[in-house]
Design an enzyme around this catalytic site. Structure first.
Site, PDB file in Angstrom:
ATOM      1  N   CYS A 119       0.841  -1.202   0.000  1.00  0.00           N
ATOM      2  CA  CYS A 119       0.000   0.000   0.000  1.00  0.00           C
ATOM      3  C   CYS A 119       0.876   1.253   0.000  1.00  0.00           C
ATOM      4  O   CYS A 119       0.671   2.173  -0.803  1.00  0.00           O
ATOM      5  CB  CYS A 119      -0.937  -0.036   1.210  1.00  0.00           C
ATOM      6  SG  CYS A 119      -2.105   1.326   1.253  1.00  0.00           S
ATOM      7  N   CYS A 120       1.895   1.275   0.896  1.00  0.00           N
ATOM      8  CA  CYS A 120       2.811   2.426   0.936  1.00  0.00           C
ATOM      9  C   CYS A 120       3.545   2.575  -0.402  1.00  0.00           C
ATOM     10  O   CYS A 120       3.835   3.684  -0.834  1.00  0.00           O
ATOM     11  CB  CYS A 120       3.829   2.282   2.064  1.00  0.00           C
ATOM     12  SG  CYS A 120       3.164   2.567   3.712  1.00  0.00           S
ATOM     13  N   CYS A 202      -1.138   8.809   7.093  1.00  0.00           N
ATOM     14  CA  CYS A 202      -2.467   8.487   6.576  1.00  0.00           C
ATOM     15  C   CYS A 202      -3.443   8.299   7.747  1.00  0.00           C
ATOM     16  O   CYS A 202      -3.062   7.772   8.801  1.00  0.00           O
ATOM     17  CB  CYS A 202      -2.410   7.212   5.752  1.00  0.00           C
ATOM     18  SG  CYS A 202      -1.521   7.403   4.210  1.00  0.00           S
ATOM     19  N   CYS A 205      -3.755   4.859   9.466  1.00  0.00           N
ATOM     20  CA  CYS A 205      -2.487   4.302   9.974  1.00  0.00           C
ATOM     21  C   CYS A 205      -1.826   5.213  11.006  1.00  0.00           C
ATOM     22  O   CYS A 205      -0.649   5.037  11.334  1.00  0.00           O
ATOM     23  CB  CYS A 205      -1.519   4.052   8.820  1.00  0.00           C
ATOM     24  SG  CYS A 205      -2.128   2.829   7.662  1.00  0.00           S
ATOM     25  N   CYS A 230       7.780   3.684   6.031  1.00  0.00           N
ATOM     26  CA  CYS A 230       6.951   3.337   4.882  1.00  0.00           C
ATOM     27  C   CYS A 230       7.793   3.038   3.653  1.00  0.00           C
ATOM     28  O   CYS A 230       7.280   2.733   2.606  1.00  0.00           O
ATOM     29  CB  CYS A 230       5.981   4.467   4.588  1.00  0.00           C
ATOM     30  SG  CYS A 230       6.806   6.036   4.416  1.00  0.00           S
TER      31      CYS A 230
END
Ligand code: SF4
Length: 237
Positions: A119-120, A202, A205, A230
């Protein structure tokens, strides 16, 4: 690869120099090829204030992962207005983002470190590479005391993964110095800091931390501290 023979000698030359004079040196010697990366955290706001007063034409950019807090978008607009600048915003690639949703849904990053890194990668790493294209130097708001993963970071480093110089002007600053600067210079800051968020990322997170907790404890709190990057700031990555 770089115009500097030896970063350690360069760092030594800056011994006792103010943060502004270090910044000024790099802004002048790399004009047009240096950029400040901002996620609108307190440290980034300090650097934006300095960079905007030293050379307001400097590229300042941010990565809009699509999962940021509303407060972050607000401080982005406040910052542009206060300094009369226009921060460049980089978004993920549409096709990669759509594939990510197919692979792991909306919250799949909580299922495994692998998913979180994927995702990162889509939301941060790929847009970062685009933002840094053509740059010699990127400026970050990293501080050594923020986390165990940042203890070995230096004022100037070679970023192997992105193939450019990384300048960390606040590397020696402590949290108090950051906030003293913000108050003294009336720098706009993210309202989440007043709600116990020392580090802004985010929305799903990032959470507030309790008194006495590590400053990065609110990031990816379900993972071990040594995994909490990340990929933007991995050394030797
Ligand atoms: S911080 Fe969370 S939501 Fe943001 S890119 Fe990384 S895993 Fe995805």
């Amino acid at each position: 690869m770089t115009m500097y023979e030896n970063f350690e000698q360069l760092i030594k030359n800056f011994d006792g120099a103010t943060t502004e004079s270090v910044l000024s040196y790099f802004l002048k010697s790399h004009k047009g090829r240096i950029a400040l990366a901002s996620s609108f955290g307190a440290e980034d706001q300090v650097l934006t204030d300095m960079v905007a007063s030293l050379d307001p034409t400097t590229k300042i950019f941010s990565l809009d992962t699509g999962r940021l807090h509303e407060e972050t978008y607000r401080v982005m607009d406040q910052t542009n207005r206060k300094y009369g600048i226009s921060i460049d915003v980089y978004a993920p690639e549409r096709e990669e983002l759509e594939a990510l949703y197919r692979q792991q849904g909306s919250y799949g990053f909580r299922d495994s470190i692998e998913n979180r890194k994927a995702c990162c990668h889509v939301r941060k790493i790929v847009p970062l590479k685009r933002a840094l294209k053509g740059m010699d130097v990127w400026i970050t708001g990293l501080r050594r005391s923020q986390s165990p993963t940042r203890e070995l970071m230096r004022l100037v480093e070679w970023d192997e993964g992105n193939n450019l110089i990384k300048l960390n002007p606040l590397i020696e600053w402590d949290e108090k110095r950051v906030w003293d600067y913000i108050k003294e210079h009336k720098v706009p800051y993210n309202a989440l800091h007043d709600e116990g968020f020392p580090s802004i990322g985010c929305e799903p997170c990032t959470r507030a931390v309790k008194e006495g907790e590590d400053l990065r404890a609110g990031r990816w709190w379900w993972e071990n501290p040594e995994h909490k990057e990340c990929g933007l700031h991995l050394r030797g990555a």
